[in-house]
Design an enzyme around this catalytic site. Sequence first.
Site, mmCIF file in Angstrom:
data_model
loop_
_atom_site.group_PDB
_atom_site.id
_atom_site.type_symbol
_atom_site.label_atom_id
_atom_site.label_comp_id
_atom_site.label_asym_id
_atom_site.label_seq_id
_atom_site.Cartn_x
_atom_site.Cartn_y
_atom_site.Cartn_z
ATOM 1 C CD GLU A 111 34.403 -74.523 -25.621
ATOM 2 O OE1 GLU A 111 35.064 -75.120 -24.752
ATOM 3 O OE2 GLU A 111 33.227 -74.163 -25.446
ATOM 4 N NE ARG B 183 31.604 -77.673 -17.389
ATOM 5 C CZ ARG B 183 30.825 -78.765 -17.376
ATOM 6 N NH1 ARG B 183 30.845 -79.576 -16.343
ATOM 7 N NH2 ARG B 183 30.039 -79.046 -18.393
ATOM 8 C CD GLU C 157 35.799 -80.772 -19.857
ATOM 9 O OE1 GLU C 157 34.615 -81.112 -20.007
ATOM 10 O OE2 GLU C 157 36.159 -79.596 -19.719
#
Length: 767
Positions: free
Chosen positions: A226, A304, A707
């Site tokens: 990423e 997160r 995920e």
Amino acid sequence: MKSSDVIKHVKGESIFVDDMPVPQGTLYASVFDSKIAHGKITKLDLSEALKVPGVVRIITYKDIPGENQIGNIIPDEHLLAVDTVEFIGEPIAIVIAETEMIAKKAKSKIKIEYEELTPITDPRDAYEKGSLIIPPRIFSMGDVENSFTGCEYIIEDRVEISGQEHLYLETQGAVAVPVEGSGIKIYSSTQGPTAVQSTAAKVLNLKMHQVEVDVLRLGGAFGGKEDQATPWAVMAALGAKLTNKPVKLILHRHDDLRMTGKRHPYSADYKIGLSKDYKILAYEVTFYQNAGAAADLSPAVLERTLFHTTNSYFIPNVKATAISCKTNLPPNTAFRGFGGPQGMFVIESAIHKAALSIGIEPYIIQKKNLLVEGSKFYYGQIAKRVNASKCWNEAVTRYSFDSIKNSVEEFNSKNILKKKGISFMPVCFGISFTNTMMNQASALVHIYTDGSVSVSTAAVEMGQGVNEKMINIASKVFSIDKVKVKVESTNTTRVANTSPTAASSAADLNGNALLFACNSLLARLKKHVAELLKLDDEKNIELVDGKILYNENETELDWNKLIRSANQHRISLTAQAFYATPDIHFDKKKEQGHPFAYHVYGTAITEVTVDCLRGTYEIDSVKVVHDYGKTLNHAIDLGQVEGGIVQGIGWMTVEELVQDSKGRLNSNSLSTYKVPDIYSAPKKLETYFLEDSENPYGPFKSKAVGEPPLMYGIGAFFAISNAVKAFNPYVDLKYSSPFTHEKTLMQLYQGRKTEKERSKITSSEIG
Ligand code: LUZ
Ligand code: MOS
């Protein structure tokens, strides 16, 4: 239907960066990196290296035409070290040579001297020394301090969570080719083509329109590409810019393991309080994230973790503090779950320890506290279309939990040296990039005059099957055979300003954009049918299996004739569309908002058998009820769940990253870092697609799938814990992942203080 890549993969026909035929004159790059974790560079002598025949150039920070900066969220990371180094593997110089062998040989002739400084490797140590990436963030709801006074049970503990190596099959790499007008075309194995484009432009001092990034597919990524595909792509581009020749840079496995960041290790302290009837009333937790030497994506990962601190439970009083600690390790980065798994492991540890100290089964607490419709998450979002209990209850009945439990108890009463353990692992995962701005995508669709269709989106195919999902969507809207639809490479000139393929959201975001583009083409085509056949009602025109129907009757037109006619009548057969997730927002000052379009739910039941003489274990089964919404593609979604579970089990059991106090990775090869193989995988893996689930935010009511299933693997840790406890009632269980075989053996015999207690197991019980 299988992923369209499957056949090519099996035949070895799929092209990855390293397989691309390179242009004549291509040069090869090899990266010279720091061998110490912290220090000042006092001398760098390239003279001997430059004498090696075939060496074209050696690039240091001094040669960079633009900014020596690759930090994305925070500009705190050099592409090439200047005068200090902060982790082992930090790039210092790039050797460009006619062959890779020559580049490597020259690299060994570079002379460097350092003045060593003491490295920090432990996040708590970093915190003590004030070495932070960003100031701590605190999310809270209710009144934690006061609510503990009303609790019947209060439990506190520390939890340690190990990192994880991505081990994508295709290592990091790129090929960069100079193009006319001083520009560069980069073929990169990246999840984020736009990140590569904008960073390359910044470092090379080019306009973004001078940098084209093309991504055909990746051989896996799992978050590791990423942000961290960028430096290698930019180095290749820098080499190409400075030599005016194509440059290829591919990391060898060993270098990739050593130089790139991993899943973040965390250390955490918690305090949990429960009422007499096992309702969780208060939860206070502090997370110490080991970020490594630069920000990379750590602040977003940390965020997160905060969003998944309470997993699938409603807790009225919560305070969570998250601290991103700067250490002298390679910057840690995105990894499937993105901080969520770490947050969930801590709350599950808290519940498990609470249950053991109360003397009840952990699932009693888990079930009692599951989210219900309208529950408020402690960051302000109201839970809607909650499927937590639905998945849990379905798992209990579908897999006959009572009989599993009875058989485990019976097994344990009959066996002394083998014990079984079971666990539940509910999962609730928020879907959307937590950074609201990133939730956008676009698509470009061409219909060619022969009726074939070309689709471009921002989604990157990395083995997860997103291309097949895009084909499913386009072929469904036009009702044509899937072979008529082709998904093109992901390219910054066709689809611009893209978010990375990440956060499980690629099929949602790009799929919705694609849906809009296809629907606008469909509307144009229907209008043309009405004109051509002189029909008054477009609404009754339908495209079905390549035929054009009016009032359910076949017309003289079919798909191919219609497309040819539209072209003849000068109707555009190209559409572009944009999608931005509606209804999401988050206020970072208040740390409250509605960051996620929706949540994915599920429950896993895990059963393990521990060999109590050897400390080894086997995962007997994982049985899951998972909320897919209305699946776009059954086989792909099932594959994502099964793969995620095995990857999660690996993280929780056998994958152990070992670093020494000097910041050196000792588990730096596949002989010292154990990855899950067929023996670590569950012997039985059953997955049930929850019925009656749908999702207004997904294309055709589907849900994101990438995920969430990884976190079912957390169940393996607690199933092993329960088996260990069944064997050794004296154990003071350590909540320290991974639960390796070695740790299992230690825990099986820990706490048996007297020789008598020990020998009771080792001799008399065996006898
Ligand atoms: N990447 C990112 C992610 O930039 N933001 C996110 O929220 C996220 N979540 C999961 C995986 N990657
Ligand atoms: Mo990610 S962890 O790149 O979705």
